[in-house]
Design an enzyme around this catalytic site. Structure first.
Site, short mmCIF file in Angstrom:
data_model
loop_
_atom_site.label_atom_id
_atom_site.label_comp_id
_atom_site.label_asym_id
_atom_site.label_seq_id
_atom_site.Cartn_x
_atom_site.Cartn_y
_atom_site.Cartn_z
N CYS A 109 77.65 95.49 -78.63
CA CYS A 109 77.91 94.12 -78.22
C CYS A 109 76.65 93.32 -78.56
O CYS A 109 75.71 93.85 -79.16
CB CYS A 109 78.22 94.06 -76.73
SG CYS A 109 76.87 94.63 -75.65
N LYS A 110 76.60 92.07 -78.16
CA LYS A 110 75.46 91.22 -78.51
C LYS A 110 74.15 91.81 -78.03
O LYS A 110 73.17 91.86 -78.77
CB LYS A 110 75.68 89.81 -77.95
CG LYS A 110 74.59 88.83 -78.36
CD LYS A 110 74.92 87.43 -77.90
CE LYS A 110 74.69 87.31 -76.41
NZ LYS A 110 74.81 85.95 -75.90
#
Length: 193
Positions: A109-110
Site C-alpha cells: 500500500c502507500k
C-alpha cells in the site's frame, strides 16, 4: 575455487493498482478512477502478452495453460468491476496468476504497513487453500490468528510503538471484508495511516 556463472534473461515488469481504502471509496463516488483504470488496462494487456509469448512457449502442460487462460478470462471480467467498485477478488486473482507463472511479485500500500499486512495475511491463507488442501470455509480463524499473532502484527510495534494496526473504525468499515483487521487489533481513531 569461486565459480562464476553469468546468464541473461528478459525482465517483463508488470504493475497494477487497485485501491481499497476510504480514499478509493470517495474516488469511486466522484468517478475519479481514470488513472487506476489505465494502469490496470495496461497491466492486463502486458500480462496477456507475456503469457502468450513467453509463458506458454516454455510450459508444456496444456492443462496448466488452460487453467491459466481461464483465470485470465476471469481477471478480464473482474477488471470491468474495478472500474465501478472495489473488487478484492481482482487483487487475489492477480496474485494467484503471478504465483502460477512464477513471477517475483511485491504487494504494497502507500505506506507499506497496514493494508499491506491485511493483503499479505490473506494471501498466506490463499496459498494454504491452493497448495495445501486447506478448505476455504476454514480460513477465517487462521486469518484472524495471522493478523493477531503473526509477524505482520509484530511489525506494528516496530512501526508505531504499539501493537495496533493504524486503522480507525471508519477506515476498517470501508475496507473490503477480507482486508479488515480483527476487533481489538486497530486504533481508536487517534492513529492515522
Amino acid at each position: 575455487a569461486v565459480v562464476s556463472t553469468q546468464s541473461t534473461g528478459k525482465l517483463a515488469p508488470l504493475f497494477f493498482s487497485h485501491g481499497i481504502n476510504e480514499q478509493q471509496t470517495i474516488a469511486y463516488k466522484m468517478k475519479e478512477t481514470d488513472l487506476q483504470d489505465r494502469i490496470c488496462a495496461e497491466f492486463l494487456a502486458n500480462l496477456q502478452t507475456y503469457i502468450d509469448k513467453s509463458y506458454i512457449a516454455h510450459n508444456p502442460l496444456p492443462e496448466a495453460i488452460d487453467a491459466l487462460q481461464e483465470k485470465m478470462k476471469r481477471l478480464q471480467s473482474l477488471y470491468k468491476v474495478t472500474k465501478r467498485n472495489k473488487c478484492a477478488e481482482f487483487i487475489v486473482l492477480a496474485e494467484q496468476i503471478g504465483r502460477d507463472i512464477g513471477c517475483i511479485r511485491f504487494t504494497s500500500c502507500k505506506s507499506g504497513k497496514d493494508r499491506t499486512s491485511m493483503s499479505i495475511t490473506y494471501e498466506y491463507c490463499d496459498i494454504l487453500c491452493q497448495n495445501h488442501n486447506f478448505e476455504r470455509g476454514d480460513i477465517d480463524p487462521v486469518l484472524e490468528q495471522f493478523r493477531r499473532d503473526g509477524t505482520r502484527y509484530y511489525n506494528t510495534f516496530k512501526n508505531i510503538g504499539t501493537y495496533k494496526y493504524c486503522f480507525n473504525v471508519l477506515q476498517c468499515k470501508m475496507l473490503p471484508a477480507i482486508y479488515r483487521p480483527p476487533q481489538g487489533t486497530f486504533g481508536d481513531g487517534a492513529l492515522q495511516t
